[in-house]
Scaffold this motif. Structure first.
Motif, mmCIF file in Angstrom:
data_model
loop_
_atom_site.group_PDB
_atom_site.id
_atom_site.type_symbol
_atom_site.label_atom_id
_atom_site.label_comp_id
_atom_site.label_asym_id
_atom_site.label_seq_id
_atom_site.Cartn_x
_atom_site.Cartn_y
_atom_site.Cartn_z
ATOM 1 N N THR A 172 0.851 -1.178 0.000
ATOM 2 C CA THR A 172 0.000 0.000 0.000
ATOM 3 C C THR A 172 0.893 1.236 0.000
ATOM 4 N N TYR A 173 0.271 2.399 0.161
ATOM 5 C CA TYR A 173 1.025 3.647 0.115
ATOM 6 C C TYR A 173 0.563 4.559 1.241
ATOM 7 N N ALA A 174 1.510 5.051 2.025
ATOM 8 C CA ALA A 174 1.213 5.989 3.108
ATOM 9 C C ALA A 174 2.498 6.694 3.497
ATOM 10 N N MET A 175 2.380 7.842 4.137
ATOM 11 C CA MET A 175 3.541 8.592 4.596
ATOM 12 C C MET A 175 4.519 8.889 3.470
ATOM 13 N N ALA A 176 3.977 9.120 2.271
ATOM 14 C CA ALA A 176 4.795 9.378 1.089
ATOM 15 C C ALA A 176 5.772 8.252 0.813
ATOM 16 N N ALA A 203 -3.694 1.305 10.096
ATOM 17 C CA ALA A 203 -3.062 1.939 11.259
ATOM 18 C C ALA A 203 -1.969 2.913 10.832
ATOM 19 N N VAL A 204 -1.197 2.542 9.832
ATOM 20 C CA VAL A 204 -0.148 3.435 9.331
ATOM 21 C C VAL A 204 -0.767 4.684 8.711
ATOM 22 N N SER A 205 -1.823 4.478 7.920
ATOM 23 C CA SER A 205 -2.510 5.604 7.283
ATOM 24 C C SER A 205 -3.128 6.536 8.323
ATOM 25 N N ASP A 206 -3.769 5.950 9.330
ATOM 26 C CA ASP A 206 -4.385 6.759 10.383
ATOM 27 C C ASP A 206 -3.344 7.558 11.150
ATOM 28 N N LEU A 207 -2.217 6.922 11.455
ATOM 29 C CA LEU A 207 -1.168 7.619 12.189
ATOM 30 C C LEU A 207 -0.674 8.824 11.409
ATOM 31 N N ASN A 208 -0.541 8.661 10.106
ATOM 32 C CA ASN A 208 -0.082 9.776 9.280
ATOM 33 C C ASN A 208 -1.024 10.969 9.390
#
Length: 359
Positions: A49-53, A75-80
């Motif tokens: 997936t893609y998150a946090m650039a 969870a990673v996306s939400d944290l961002n």
């Protein structure tokens, strides 16, 4: 590492995701975890997936692997959304907006990351500093507007930088920047923190094991299906434009690994090349003979912050800092010399030619 994106896209067209994957190969510090020759049924569930650039890559083992990977990606996306200063509704944006005015109540995860940042800032003597936003926005390295700021601009930016200006109240769960014009930029810890969030999702799902890479940070949880250690390939800083060659491999059974390197985001102006890791004390890119630092410890955000601090400090002072956290480090200098802390001596195997191990 600077953040370059405000919002995390929820869905990506196949063509666009393919382009992002190709581009990310050029910036990943870790080429990806090698899994060996496990039987096909033990390959685990894989998700990208893609998150946090950054591209987020996962392999999760166990019957709940798919559910755990989906939960980790979310969870990673939400944290961002909570820690990116570019997101107008994030905790960090609100803290920045209220600098010099009033404290802001934040999410527990945000407070925990800020506590880690403040601790590393204090113990590193400011070599790592989460309040560097007035400087990073001047340089804008990695963006279309990157440039060398004037000495006057840097002086003005430095006047607003200082981890001492960050005041945390754990009981009230608030954070406050005491100086107007100050600003938090958690780009140097975000990807490691993302690994923390993903591993927490694995633990909650009760999977057998999993590994996640968010940009240049990697986190592992549990055990592989074949019982062997997790083997992480570390990038060769001299790998050139494709940036896929490995320096060697690092075997770990648990924990988190983050690397900071002066080769990641650079630009050249008037014959001088500048990199994105700024020294908070000078306002300019760090200047010593180190080109790469890899840190291994038991927390993702901590490993990320320490790798940046160590690169700025230089080899001698960095070792003292790592010892305070019982963390391990791998240092590479401009002469292709590698120094490995004692606690990682048996874990690293150098496979690339042209490098010398320092005693």
């Amino acid at each position: 590492m600077q953040e370059t994106q405000a919002k995390t896209p929820k869905k990506w067209p196949i063509v666009l995701l393919s382009i992002l994957l190709a581009l990310t190969v050029g910036v990943l510090i870790f080429i990806w975890t090698r899994f060996g020759n496990a039987p096909p049924q033990d390959e685990g569930y894989q998700m990208t997936t893609y998150a946090m650039a950054a591209v987020v890559q996962q392999t999760v083992y166990g019957s709940a692997g798919q559910e755990a990977a989906s939960a980790a990606a979310q969870a990673v996306s939400d944290l961002n959304e909570w820690i990116s200063w570019r997101s107008e509704t994030s905790d960090i944006a609100q803290i920045n907006n209220q600098a010099g005015s009033s404290p802001v109540q934040v999410q527990p995860s945000t407070l925990s990351i800020l506590q880690t940042c403040l601790d590393v800032a204090q113990k590193s003597g400011g070599a790592f500093d989460p309040t560097v936003l007035p400087l990073t926005t001047l340089w804008n390295i990695g963006s279309d507007n990157q440039r060398v700021p004037s000495a006057e601009e840097i002086s003005q930016g430095l006047a607003c930088v200082g981890y001492q200006n960050l005041v945390l109240d754990p009981d009230a769960s608030t954070a406050f920047l005491s100086v107007a014009g100050a600003g938090l930029d958690l780009g140097a810890v975000g990807k490691g923190a993302g690994c923390d969030a993903a591993v927490a999702a694995y633990q909650e799902a009760g999977v057998e094991g999993g590994v996640v890479a968010v940009g240049g940070s990697v986190g592992v949880y549990g055990s592989r299906s074949d019982g062997r250690p997790w083997t992480i390939a570390i990038r060769n800083p001299n790998s050139g434009e494709d940036r896929t060659a490995a320096l060697g491999t690092l075997e770990i059974t648990e924990g988190f690994v983050s690397t900071s390197g002066t080769y990641e985001q650079t630009f050249t102006e008037n014959g001088v090349t500048y990199h994105h890791i700024l020294d908070p004390k000078t306002g300019y890119p760090s200047s010593n003979d180190l080109v790469s630092v890899t840190v291994v410890c038991d927390n993702g955000a901590l490993s990320d912050a320490l790798s940046t601090a160590c690169l700025v400090l230089g080899l001698e002072q960095a070792q003292t800092l790592l010892a305070q956290y019982d963390a391990g480090g791998i240092f590479i200098n401009e002469e292709n010399q590698i120094f490995v802390t004692d606690n990682l001596q048996d874990a690293l195997e150098v496979t690339a030619d042209g490098f010398t191990l320092m005693s």
